[in-house]
Write a protein that holds these residues in place. Structure first.
Motif, PDB file in Angstrom:
ATOM      1  N   ASN A 102      22.056 -17.580-111.034  1.00 54.00           N
ATOM      2  CA  ASN A 102      20.782 -18.238-111.353  1.00 54.00           C
ATOM      3  C   ASN A 102      20.253 -19.056-110.177  1.00 54.00           C
ATOM      4  O   ASN A 102      19.046 -19.070-109.903  1.00 54.00           O
ATOM      5  CB  ASN A 102      20.948 -19.128-112.598  1.00 54.00           C
ATOM      6  N   ALA A 103      21.163 -19.688-109.445  1.00 54.81           N
ATOM      7  CA  ALA A 103      20.741 -20.476-108.264  1.00 54.81           C
ATOM      8  C   ALA A 103      20.179 -19.547-107.181  1.00 54.81           C
ATOM      9  O   ALA A 103      19.158 -19.855-106.542  1.00 54.81           O
ATOM     10  CB  ALA A 103      21.929 -21.266-107.720  1.00 54.81           C
ATOM     11  N   ALA A 104      20.797 -18.379-107.025  1.00 53.18           N
ATOM     12  CA  ALA A 104      20.315 -17.422-106.012  1.00 53.18           C
ATOM     13  C   ALA A 104      18.956 -16.871-106.408  1.00 53.18           C
ATOM     14  O   ALA A 104      18.056 -16.718-105.561  1.00 53.18           O
ATOM     15  CB  ALA A 104      21.316 -16.291-105.856  1.00 53.18           C
ATOM     16  N   PHE A 105      18.769 -16.609-107.719  1.00 52.11           N
ATOM     17  CA  PHE A 105      17.473 -16.089-108.164  1.00 52.11           C
ATOM     18  C   PHE A 105      16.367 -17.127-107.936  1.00 52.11           C
ATOM     19  O   PHE A 105      15.280 -16.812-107.444  1.00 52.11           O
ATOM     20  CB  PHE A 105      17.543 -15.711-109.661  1.00 52.11           C
ATOM     21  N   ALA A 106      16.672 -18.389-108.259  1.00 51.93           N
ATOM     22  CA  ALA A 106      15.666 -19.459-108.093  1.00 51.93           C
ATOM     23  C   ALA A 106      15.304 -19.603-106.613  1.00 51.93           C
ATOM     24  O   ALA A 106      14.132 -19.693-106.235  1.00 51.93           O
ATOM     25  CB  ALA A 106      16.221 -20.766-108.637  1.00 51.93           C
ATOM     26  N   GLU A 107      16.353 -19.548-105.762  1.00 55.60           N
ATOM     27  CA  GLU A 107      16.149 -19.692-104.315  1.00 55.60           C
ATOM     28  C   GLU A 107      15.244 -18.578-103.776  1.00 55.60           C
ATOM     29  O   GLU A 107      14.446 -18.782-102.864  1.00 55.60           O
ATOM     30  CB  GLU A 107      17.535 -19.609-103.647  1.00 55.60           C
ATOM     31  N   ALA A 108      15.356 -17.395-104.397  1.00 50.58           N
ATOM     32  CA  ALA A 108      14.554 -16.235-103.948  1.00 50.58           C
ATOM     33  C   ALA A 108      13.184 -16.205-104.617  1.00 50.58           C
ATOM     34  O   ALA A 108      12.399 -15.276-104.406  1.00 50.58           O
ATOM     35  CB  ALA A 108      15.321 -14.943-104.246  1.00 50.58           C
ATOM     36  N   GLY A 109      12.928 -17.199-105.458  1.00 56.12           N
ATOM     37  CA  GLY A 109      11.612 -17.243-106.115  1.00 56.12           C
ATOM     38  C   GLY A 109      11.478 -16.254-107.261  1.00 56.12           C
ATOM     39  O   GLY A 109      10.369 -15.913-107.686  1.00 56.12           O
ATOM     40  N   LEU A 110      12.632 -15.773-107.781  1.00 54.04           N
ATOM     41  CA  LEU A 110      12.619 -14.832-108.920  1.00 54.04           C
ATOM     42  C   LEU A 110      12.734 -15.631-110.213  1.00 54.04           C
ATOM     43  O   LEU A 110      13.550 -16.538-110.316  1.00 54.04           O
ATOM     44  CB  LEU A 110      13.802 -13.855-108.816  1.00 54.04           C
ATOM     45  N   ALA A 111      11.941 -15.283-111.207  1.00 53.23           N
ATOM     46  CA  ALA A 111      11.972 -16.030-112.480  1.00 53.23           C
ATOM     47  C   ALA A 111      13.054 -15.449-113.388  1.00 53.23           C
ATOM     48  O   ALA A 111      12.883 -15.339-114.603  1.00 53.23           O
ATOM     49  CB  ALA A 111      10.617 -15.921-113.153  1.00 53.23           C
ATOM     50  N   TRP A 112      14.177 -15.051-112.801  1.00 53.11           N
ATOM     51  CA  TRP A 112      15.288 -14.518-113.580  1.00 53.11           C
ATOM     52  C   TRP A 112      16.271 -15.652-113.878  1.00 53.11           C
ATOM     53  O   TRP A 112      16.732 -16.334-112.954  1.00 53.11           O
ATOM     54  CB  TRP A 112      16.048 -13.424-112.813  1.00 53.11           C
ATOM     55  N   GLN A 113      16.586 -15.866-115.135  1.00 48.11           N
ATOM     56  CA  GLN A 113      17.595 -16.863-115.472  1.00 48.11           C
ATOM     57  C   GLN A 113      18.505 -16.257-116.535  1.00 48.11           C
ATOM     58  O   GLN A 113      18.040 -15.891-117.614  1.00 48.11           O
ATOM     59  CB  GLN A 113      16.939 -18.149-116.004  1.00 48.11           C
ATOM     60  N   TRP A 114      19.764 -16.084-116.229  1.00 50.77           N
ATOM     61  CA  TRP A 114      20.736 -15.453-117.128  1.00 50.77           C
ATOM     62  C   TRP A 114      21.379 -16.516-118.014  1.00 50.77           C
ATOM     63  O   TRP A 114      22.209 -17.318-117.540  1.00 50.77           O
ATOM     64  CB  TRP A 114      21.789 -14.713-116.321  1.00 50.77           C
ATOM     65  N   ASP A 115      21.019 -16.540-119.317  1.00 50.29           N
ATOM     66  CA  ASP A 115      21.683 -17.516-120.198  1.00 50.29           C
ATOM     67  C   ASP A 115      23.058 -16.963-120.593  1.00 50.29           C
ATOM     68  O   ASP A 115      23.407 -15.828-120.255  1.00 50.29           O
ATOM     69  CB  ASP A 115      20.806 -17.830-121.418  1.00 50.29           C
TER      70      ASP A 115
END
Ligand code: XBP
Ligand code: MG
Length: 243
Positions: A27-40
């Protein structure tokens, strides 16, 4: 056949790394890349069906973000995302937030004291393994393992048996002289595919999975000593002889 080596899986076995480790790092890598992906936690449990971080990102995109894969540079973007995720995971390990599971350190100590060989067969990266061992067991811990089979040293990841065959070859031991410790169906299918008697310790993501073929299924190794593992391993051969 006397027990000569224990081959440990890493994620879910040496440490409970998935829910509060790898998942947060992704989730931290996705946020850093500007992707709105968050795995709950629930979605991540579904995605764990696929082993390997890069493979899991690709699996997620296939299901939920197919447009990502239509990008000509998608494989490179996945590789970059996974590198960032590994950086975040190592940072989580460095924070001391991911301890070894109960009994693991003691069993490793008992094995070393009795001259039993140790190995690792995991889908995660060698970098993650090195950090987990160093932070939890000390700077020379990686050298306690004769063989560390990790990540992309094999093309086909668990449940394929490739990583276990890779480790057995470098141990120069027959499968029957080893005992694998795993946490998931994917891992058990891989170790049994390599012919290795296997003990399973479950965790919150793998409880209830199919562990047919395991020598035993335990909640953890907190009450398990090397003598128990030797007896379990011996029983394998008594059973085989009766068959
Ligand atoms: C479990 C895995 C790994 C981790 C994520 O490995 O499938 O992919 O979930 O780590 P194990 P990476 O065989 O130790 O149970 O992102 O480094 O793959
Ligand atoms: Mg595992």
């Amino acid at each position: 056949m006397t027990l000569a080596a224990i081959i440990f899986d890493v994620d879910g076995t040496l440490a409970d790394t998935e829910r509060d480790g790898h998942r947060l790092a992704f989730n931290a890598a996705f946020a850093e890349a500007g992707l709105a992906w968050q795995w709950d936690e629930a979605l991540y449990g579904e995605l764990l069906a696929v082993t390997g971080g890069k493979e899991r990102i690709r699996y997620y995109a296939t299901l939920y973000a197919p447009e990502f894969l239509s990008h000509p540079d998608s494989e490179n973007r996945i590789a970059r995302l996974h590198e960032a995720k590994t950086r975040h995971f190592v940072a989580l390990l460095e924070s001391g937030g991911i301890p070894l599971r109960p009994g693991v350190a003691r069993l490793i100590r008992e094995s070393r004291a009795e001259g039993l060989r140790l190995a690792i067969a995991t889908t995660t990266t060698a970098e993650n393994v090195a950090a987990l061992l160093r932070i939890n067991l000390g700077p020379d811990a990686a050298s306690w393992f004769d063989v560390i089979g990790a990540g992309d040293v094999v093309q086909a990841k668990k449940p394929a048996a490739d990583i276990y065959r890779w480790v057995l070859q470098r141990l120069a031991l027959p499968a029957s002289a080893c005992l694998a410790v795993e946490d998931s169906t994917n891992g058990l299918v891989a170790s049994l595919g390599g012919g290795i008697p296997t003990l399973v310790t479950t965790n919150s993501y793998t409880l209830g999975q199919d562990f047919c073929g395991a020598l035993a299924v335990l909640a953890d190794l907190g009450a398990t000593h090397l003598s128990d593992l030797r007896r379990l391993h011996l029983e394998t051969y008594d059973q085989h002889k009766k068959q």
